[in-house]
Design an enzyme around this catalytic site. Structure first.
Site, mmCIF file in Angstrom:
data_model
loop_
_atom_site.group_PDB
_atom_site.id
_atom_site.type_symbol
_atom_site.label_atom_id
_atom_site.label_comp_id
_atom_site.label_asym_id
_atom_site.label_seq_id
_atom_site.Cartn_x
_atom_site.Cartn_y
_atom_site.Cartn_z
ATOM 1 N N LYS A 125 0.841 -1.196 0.000
ATOM 2 C CA LYS A 125 0.000 0.000 0.000
ATOM 3 C C LYS A 125 0.879 1.249 0.000
ATOM 4 O O LYS A 125 0.703 2.159 -0.818
ATOM 5 C CB LYS A 125 -0.930 -0.029 1.223
ATOM 6 C CG LYS A 125 -2.064 0.969 1.166
ATOM 7 C CD LYS A 125 -1.701 2.226 1.894
ATOM 8 C CE LYS A 125 -2.849 3.231 1.774
ATOM 9 N NZ LYS A 125 -2.505 4.461 2.516
ATOM 10 N N ASP A 143 -6.269 -0.351 -0.035
ATOM 11 C CA ASP A 143 -6.444 -0.388 1.407
ATOM 12 C C ASP A 143 -7.791 -1.007 1.724
ATOM 13 O O ASP A 143 -8.441 -1.577 0.857
ATOM 14 C CB ASP A 143 -6.318 1.022 1.993
ATOM 15 C CG ASP A 143 -7.470 1.895 1.544
ATOM 16 O OD1 ASP A 143 -8.334 1.425 0.777
ATOM 17 O OD2 ASP A 143 -7.517 3.054 1.945
#
Length: 214
Positions: A125, A143
């Site tokens: 991420k 996410d």
DNA sequence: ATCCCGAGGG
DNA sequence: CCCTCTGGAT
């Protein structure tokens, strides 16, 4: 316009619709260099951008380069980032990250996903945020919001973030991946909540397979 | 009380 | 796969 009927269609339509809601979606972390964004993004895990932005000016004033950060005393870093939360592991990761930047990457923030992820405190991420926001490279940060929303919108049934990144990334123009992520995250925070999503106010409800069902 | 724009470790 | 790390906002 009718409803999109394929996964790709829903993906592209989702982005088109969210563009009108969030025309100038941008990363809300304050930074002046790829290195600073890397630091800020590591710090942003499980924290708000606002709290990160409150701490980073002082941090960057002292530790403005990998060289400075690499020789910092851990307790000193902890002191500066304490208000962000998870400060012990983040302080350790920041120092380790800086050391590895120097040793393995000539003090430069690397471009490659594998290289980025090899840095302490950097997962996919974070790596994708750095790539798409600071480096102008393709990158789809996935996410919890992105995961939830691509599933609800019938864009993919995958639940593994790495697979989502690949599958959804292939549906989007490479230069739109970062913005897609940014907008979907805002949509997740403001409308498509994990529990009790606000389908009534949702601009996507006319083609969402799960509208009013969750 | 519960949730965050995660990542590392067991 | 599950646990832990943390403070701040709500």
């Amino acid at each position: 316009m009718g409803k999109p009927r394929t996964a790709v269609g829903r993906c592209l339509r989702t982005h088109e619709e969210l563009k009108s809601t969030f025309p100038d979606a941008r990363c809300e972390l304050d930074f002046e260099s790829p290195f600073q964004l890397l630091v800020a993004t590591i710090l942003s895990a499980q924290a708000t951008d606002k709290s990160v932005n409150k701490a980073t000016p002082k941090l960057f004033k002292i530790y403005d380069t990998p060289e400075r950060l690499a020789v910092a005393e851990i307790p000193e870093i902890e002191k500066l980032i304490k208000s962000i939360g998870l400060f012990r592991s983040k302080a350790k990761n920041l120092k380790g990250m800086a050391r590895k930047l120097i040793v393995d990457f000539d003090s430069q923030v690397p471009n490659g996903m594998d290289d980025l992820v090899s840095l302490p405190g950097v997962g996919r991420k974070t790596a994708n945020v750095v790539r798409s926001v600071a480096l102008g490279l393709p990158g789809l940060p996935v996410d919890t919001h992105v995961t939830r929303i691509v599933q609800r919108m019938g864009i993919t049934g995958e639940s593994d973030p790495v697979k989502i990144e690949r599958v959804v990334g292939e549906m989007l123009p490479s230069d739109a991946q970062g913005e897609f992520s940014l907008r979907v995250i805002l949509h997740g925070r403001q409308v498509c909540f994990a529990r009790n999503p606000n389908c009534t106010e949702c601009i996507l409800n006319y083609f969402c397979p799960n509208a009013f069902k969750v």
